[in-house]
Design an enzyme around this catalytic site. Structure first.
Site, PDB file in Angstrom:
ATOM      1  CD  GLU A 105       3.084  -5.469  -7.309  1.00 22.88           C
ATOM      2  OE1 GLU A 105       3.134  -4.263  -7.628  1.00 22.88           O
ATOM      3  OE2 GLU A 105       2.719  -6.358  -8.099  1.00 22.88           O
ATOM      4  CD  GLU A 125      -1.417  -2.682  -7.162  1.00 20.49           C
ATOM      5  OE1 GLU A 125      -2.168  -3.139  -6.277  1.00 20.49           O
ATOM      6  OE2 GLU A 125      -0.176  -2.742  -7.094  1.00 20.49           O
TER       7      GLU A 125
HETATM    8  N1  3HC Z   1       1.606   8.034  -7.151  1.00 23.68           N
HETATM    9  C1  3HC Z   1       1.665   9.365  -7.293  1.00 23.68           C
HETATM   10  N2  3HC Z   1       1.150  10.222  -6.414  1.00 23.68           N
HETATM   11  C2  3HC Z   1       0.527   9.715  -5.340  1.00 23.68           C
HETATM   12  C3  3HC Z   1       0.436   8.333  -5.125  1.00 23.68           C
HETATM   13  C4  3HC Z   1       1.004   7.479  -6.078  1.00 23.68           C
HETATM   14  N3  3HC Z   1       0.965   6.141  -5.948  1.00 23.68           N
HETATM   15  N4  3HC Z   1      -0.237   8.125  -3.978  1.00 23.68           N
HETATM   16  C5  3HC Z   1      -0.531   9.321  -3.485  1.00 23.68           C
HETATM   17  N5  3HC Z   1      -0.068  10.289  -4.297  1.00 23.68           N
HETATM   18  C6  3HC Z   1      -0.145  11.734  -4.092  1.00 23.68           C
HETATM   19  C7  3HC Z   1      -1.564  12.236  -4.073  1.00 23.68           C
HETATM   20  O1  3HC Z   1      -2.023  12.512  -5.384  1.00 23.68           O
HETATM   21  C8  3HC Z   1      -1.432  13.477  -3.233  1.00 23.68           C
HETATM   22  O2  3HC Z   1      -0.895  14.489  -4.054  1.00 23.68           O
HETATM   23  P1  3HC Z   1      -1.318  16.013  -3.847  1.00 23.68           P
HETATM   24  O3  3HC Z   1      -0.926  16.353  -2.455  1.00 23.68           O
HETATM   25  O4  3HC Z   1      -0.589  16.707  -4.912  1.00 23.68           O
HETATM   26  O5  3HC Z   1      -2.812  16.013  -4.038  1.00 23.68           O
HETATM   27  C9  3HC Z   1      -0.369  13.101  -2.211  1.00 23.68           C
HETATM   28  O6  3HC Z   1       0.338  11.995  -2.789  1.00 23.68           O
HETATM   29  C10 3HC Z   1      -0.901  12.677  -0.861  1.00 23.68           C
HETATM   30  O7  3HC Z   1      -1.912  11.703  -1.073  1.00 23.68           O
HETATM   31  P2  3HC Z   1      -3.266  11.689  -0.216  1.00 23.68           P
HETATM   32  O8  3HC Z   1      -3.856  13.044  -0.183  1.00 23.68           O
HETATM   33  O9  3HC Z   1      -4.075  10.574  -0.732  1.00 23.68           O
HETATM   34  O10 3HC Z   1      -2.672  11.365   1.234  1.00 23.68           O
HETATM   35  P3  3HC Z   1      -3.228  10.415   2.363  1.00 23.68           P
HETATM   36  O11 3HC Z   1      -2.259  10.526   3.465  1.00 23.68           O
HETATM   37  O12 3HC Z   1      -4.670  10.671   2.592  1.00 23.68           O
HETATM   38  O13 3HC Z   1      -3.176   8.925   1.772  1.00 23.68           O
HETATM   39  C11 3HC Z   1      -2.209   7.044   0.659  1.00 23.68           C
HETATM   40  C12 3HC Z   1      -1.962   8.341   1.473  1.00 23.68           C
HETATM   41  C13 3HC Z   1      -2.952   6.017   1.528  1.00 23.68           C
HETATM   42  C14 3HC Z   1      -0.884   6.499   0.249  1.00 23.68           C
HETATM   43  C15 3HC Z   1      -3.093   7.388  -0.564  1.00 23.68           C
HETATM   44  O14 3HC Z   1      -2.507   8.471  -1.246  1.00 23.68           O
HETATM   45  C16 3HC Z   1      -3.239   6.270  -1.562  1.00 23.68           C
HETATM   46  O15 3HC Z   1      -4.082   5.418  -1.386  1.00 23.68           O
HETATM   47  N6  3HC Z   1      -2.447   6.300  -2.627  1.00 23.68           N
HETATM   48  C17 3HC Z   1      -2.550   5.378  -3.730  1.00 23.68           C
HETATM   49  C18 3HC Z   1      -1.960   4.041  -3.390  1.00 23.68           C
HETATM   50  C19 3HC Z   1      -2.059   3.123  -4.565  1.00 23.68           C
HETATM   51  O16 3HC Z   1      -3.086   3.006  -5.216  1.00 23.68           O
HETATM   52  N7  3HC Z   1      -0.981   2.424  -4.863  1.00 23.68           N
HETATM   53  C20 3HC Z   1      -0.959   1.545  -5.981  1.00 23.68           C
HETATM   54  C21 3HC Z   1      -0.434   2.275  -7.173  1.00 23.68           C
HETATM   55  S1  3HC Z   1      -0.497   1.316  -8.642  1.00 23.68           S
HETATM   56  C22 3HC Z   1       0.830   0.308  -8.530  1.00 23.68           C
HETATM   57  O17 3HC Z   1       1.519   0.300  -7.567  1.00 23.68           O
HETATM   58  C23 3HC Z   1       1.079  -0.548  -9.745  1.00 23.68           C
HETATM   59  C24 3HC Z   1       2.079  -1.635  -9.438  1.00 23.68           C
HETATM   60  O18 3HC Z   1       1.413  -2.809  -9.114  1.00 23.68           O
HETATM   61  C25 3HC Z   1       2.980  -1.907 -10.631  1.00 23.68           C
END
Ligand code: 3HC
Ligand code: NAI
Length: 694
Positions: A105, A125
């Site tokens: 975004e 999301e």
């Molecule tokens: N917020 C906080 N922590 C997060 C995070 C996030 N968005 N995304 C990942 N992390 C943390 C994980 O909990 C993990 O923490 P840990 O090491 O303490 O367990 C660490 O970052 C690494 O994450 P992964 O083990 O998942 O690492 P990968 O390399 O396998 O994957 C990734 C990376 C593809 C970025 C995956 O973490 C992911 O899919 N993250 C979520 C992405 C997501 O859903 N984003 C949307 C959030 S909601 C939003 O943005 C609302 C907005 O529209 C207003």
């Protein structure tokens, strides 16, 4: 500026760099830093355009999920993005790794987007029970069209850069150094006088009047129970029908509605729980691991073939061993058929199929697996045969090889005792179909070494599974809890509930299918044999329901015989069968049970509360270390709805006191043979706590 965001200059290009490891999530310091950085760029007369880039492994991967559910510290994301978009100096987002959620975004609020070819972008999301709440539902339809945007947001997939480029979401792919390329791109924008391109100012291409209703009807069944997809449709509809500002307002309302929903709370819990399961209490993070470069699977049947495919899919060479050529050829043919079916759906190329088949070496000689780093046994479920296989493995496998068993009911410690190296033995309990199901129960034996556990947990991830560590007990975690549900479901039928009523209650709760439809699909003869063995071994349950065994004895084995608990006119749709209704009524009379009307609520409680109670015992015994391990098992192995967070999370939501009271009620009705609450459940209920307070 904050520590998380810096502003530097490369000639007339201002470079905004985000550095918030591990994934550059949009925590408060990042939001504040972005706002300040854009202001700095605007205030500096020497800056003509800006590039937004990230340090570390990835572009911004989204909002900081850990901040959700708490009051949000200013600035919130929307005004930050609005300020970027409003800038009259062009801003270019330079993407590597993944630009996800709020991260994408932010990029959509920039005027241009470039990315390295390996980057992925998405609005995931929906997987957290949310919708993109910082303009994603309003800007994306303006860039790629309503239908593409809806698919993108409802599916929440991570789309490869090349596809995003085709969709019009990215302006250019950058080969070579991203920063250099993005700065050069910004200079071209200036040189060509392309100005600022604001997504919010673009019109939305019109769609047919019934488009949104049809879209909703198209996903209604598959995504039933989830709330987010339906709010997403409403938000995108607002983009199509309202001016941008009004659409943003609608998006914010729909986002807020989700943020406070139980569905999203549960799905956010699942997100973190799926990551927590990999961290084993008591096992140091830096536990040394054994190197796994090659694997072997013993037995090329239903499970062995699927297990071998997982290794081939992950690029790990695997030898598949069978007793004889015929069984081996059969197993290999099934694997090839599976791959070819995937290829025919366009999800693999023929070259991929051959590459994967090439990684699987068929064999009938133990000599061929001497060098394997991990061996997984998947032969018949028989202790004598398994022990024989492990004795052989003990004599041929190289020192330090991990010896795993895929047993679903046998004692892993007893299997390990057939070897002189029980420290190297572990259970790896795959679920059927093993090449599809994500769950892997890794069963630690009494003597399993820590480095074996650490290696197998990591290996699970490498082969695309979610590994959950459990201890040795009858049925491990998943099947042990399932057994409780199955027993009560059978009793309920005997007492007057119809199989289709029970199936509907559990389907409506959110399971993909009810227990009886599932039993017919899996084959009723499987359970029959298990019960026969138990009876032969003198293990008689205090209360036995016989009706299902009578069905098997009629030759009705389920879908494969076109008849089981249900009848099947088309081979797969379960239809209630009056003949079976009569048989059940007769069984009830024989057992002296008066049939009655049973409410859906009683069905739900009697099917699910005993599972929770068993989960409490599992925690007490240390078979699972945490409630989250149980929840992840049930969501990934048994279709427990993610929007309810798993059985233990759900139990906490309804309150353990409620569960305990129901236990007392049923104990009053049926005696406490099956209705004795676990001490842990009682204790937590008394203290007003939940499993997640442990
Ligand atoms: N917020 C906080 N922590 C997060 C995070 C996030 N968005 N995304 C990942 N992390 C943390 C994980 O909990 C993990 O923490 P840990 O090491 O303490 O367990 C660490 O970052 C690494 O994450 P992964 O083990 O998942 O690492 P990968 O390399 O396998 O994957 C990734 C990376 C593809 C970025 C995956 O973490 C992911 O899919 N993250 C979520 C992405 C997501 O859903 N984003 C949307 C959030 S909601 C939003 O943005 C609302 C907005 O529209 C207003
Ligand atoms: P299966 O009967 O389909 O396959 C077993 C295969 O092992 C056969 O091809 C047989 O020829 C081969 N085999 C037997 N003895 C052997 C030996 N000594 N050496 C080499 N190969 C030998 O059985 P399935 O269903 O694949 O089950 C295998 C194991 O997986 C069992 O322990 C079972 O409990 C477990 N399991 C099964 C699940 C299922 O849904 N089918 C789910 C999870 C675990």
């Amino acid at each position: 500026m904050s520590d998380a965001v810096s502003f530097t200059r490369d000639g007339e290009i201002g470079v905004i760099t985000v550095a918030n490891p591990p994934v550059n999530a949009l925590s408060q310091p990042v939001r504040a830093g972005l706002k300040d950085a854009v202001q700095a760029g605007l205030a500096d007369a020497g800056v003509k355009a800006m590039v937004l880039i990230c340090d570390g492994a990835t572009f911004i991967a989204g909002a900081d999920i850990r901040e959700f559910g708490k009051p949000l510290a200013a600035p919130s994301l929307v005004p930050v993005i609005d300020a970027m978009e409003a800038s009259d100096k062009p801003i270019v987002a330079a993407i590597h790794g993944t630009a996800l959620g709020g991260g994408l975004e932010v990029a959509l609020g920039c005027h241009y987007r470039v990315a390295v070819p390996g980057a992925r972008v998405g609005l995931p999301e929906v997987n957290l029970g949310l919708l993109p709440g910082a303009g994603g539902t309003q800007r994306l339809p303006r860039l790629v069209g309503v239908e593409k945007a809806l698919d993108f947001i409802v599916q929440g997939t991570h789309v490869p850069a090349a596809e995003a480029r085709r969709l019009g979401l990215l302006d250019e792919l950058i080969e070579g150094d991203l920063k250099t390329g993005a700065i050069a791109f910004a200079r071209r924008v200036l040189a060509e006088n392309r100005g600022v391109k604001r997504a919010s100012a673009l019109p939305v291409a019109p769609v047919a009047a019934d488009f949104f209703a049809n879209y909703e009807a198209g996903i209604a069944r598959r995504l039933r129970g989830f709330k987010a997809p339906f709010n997403i449709i409403k938000a995108v509809q607002a983009a199509a029908e309202l001016p941008f500002a009004a659409g943003m307002k609608r998006e914010a309302e729909l986002f807020q509605d989700l943020m406070t929903s139980s569905e999203s709370r549960a799905q956010r819990h699942v997100f973190f729980a799926e990551r927590e399961v990999a961290k084993i209490p008591g096992l140091p993070k830096d536990t040394a691991q054994r190197e796994i470069n090659t694997a072997a699977v013993i037995g090329a049947g239903t499970m062995g073939g699927g297990i071998a495919m997982n290794f081939a899919n992950a690029g790990i060479p695997v030898t598949l061993l069978e007793i004889n050529r015929e069984a081996l050829d059969r197993g290999i043919a099934v694997i090839r058929k599976n791959y070819e079916a995937t290829a025919s759906k366009g999800r693999l190329t023929t070259a991929d199929v051959e590459k994967r088949m090439g990684l699987i070496t068929p064999s009938t000689a133990y000599d061929d697996i001497k060098q394997a780093d991990v061996v997984i046994e998947a032969v018949f479920e028989n202790m004598d045969i398994k022990k024989e296989v492990f004795r052989t493995l003990d004599s041929v496998a190289k020192p330090g090889a991990i010896l795993a068993t895929n047993t679903s009911t046998l004692n892993v410690d007893e299997i390990a005792s057939a070897t002189k190296r029980p420290q190297d033995v572990i259970g790896m309990h795959f679920f059927s179909p093993a090449n599809v199901m994500r769950l892997l129960e890794n069963v630690r034996g009494k003597q399993t070494a820590n480095d074996v556990i650490a290696t197998v947990m990591n290996l699970s991830r490498r082969i695309g599974k979610i590994g959950v560590l459990v201890g040795v007990c009858d049925g491990f975690v998943g099947n042990r809890m399932l057994h409780q549900r199955t027993r009560e479901a059978m009793f309920l039928v005997e007492e007057g509930a119809r199989p289709e009523q029970i199936d509907k209650v559990l389907y409506d709760f959110g399971f993909p299918m009810g227990p009886f439809a599932m039993a017919d699909m899996a084959g009723l003869d499987v359970g029959y044999k298990v019960r026969e063995e138990r009876r032969k071994a003198g293990k008689i349950e205090p209360r036995e329901s016989l009706w299902i065994d009578k069905i098997v004895e009629m030759g009705r084995h389920g879908q494969k015989t076109n008849a089981g608990i249900y009848r099947y006119a088309d081979g797969r749709t379960p239809l209630p069968d009056p003949e079976i209704e009569r048989l059940i009524a007769q069984c009830a009379r024989d057992a002296g049970i008066a049939q009655r009307q049973i409410s859906d609520q009683e069905i739900l409680e009697r099917c699910l509360y005993p599972m929770i109670n068993e989960g409490a015992k599992i925690l007490e015994e240390g078979i699972a270390a945490r409630a989250l391990d149980i929840d992840i098992i049930w969501i990934n192995g048994y279709g427990f709805p993610a929007y309810r967070g798993g059985p233990m999370f759900w139990a906490d939501e309804i309150g353990l006191k409620t569960v305990c009271e129901a236990y007392r009620k049923y104990a009053g009705q049926f005696g406490d043979t099956y209705w004795k609450p676990a001490p842990l459940l009682e204790k937590l209920a008394r203290e007003g706590k939940g499993f997640y307070d442990l």
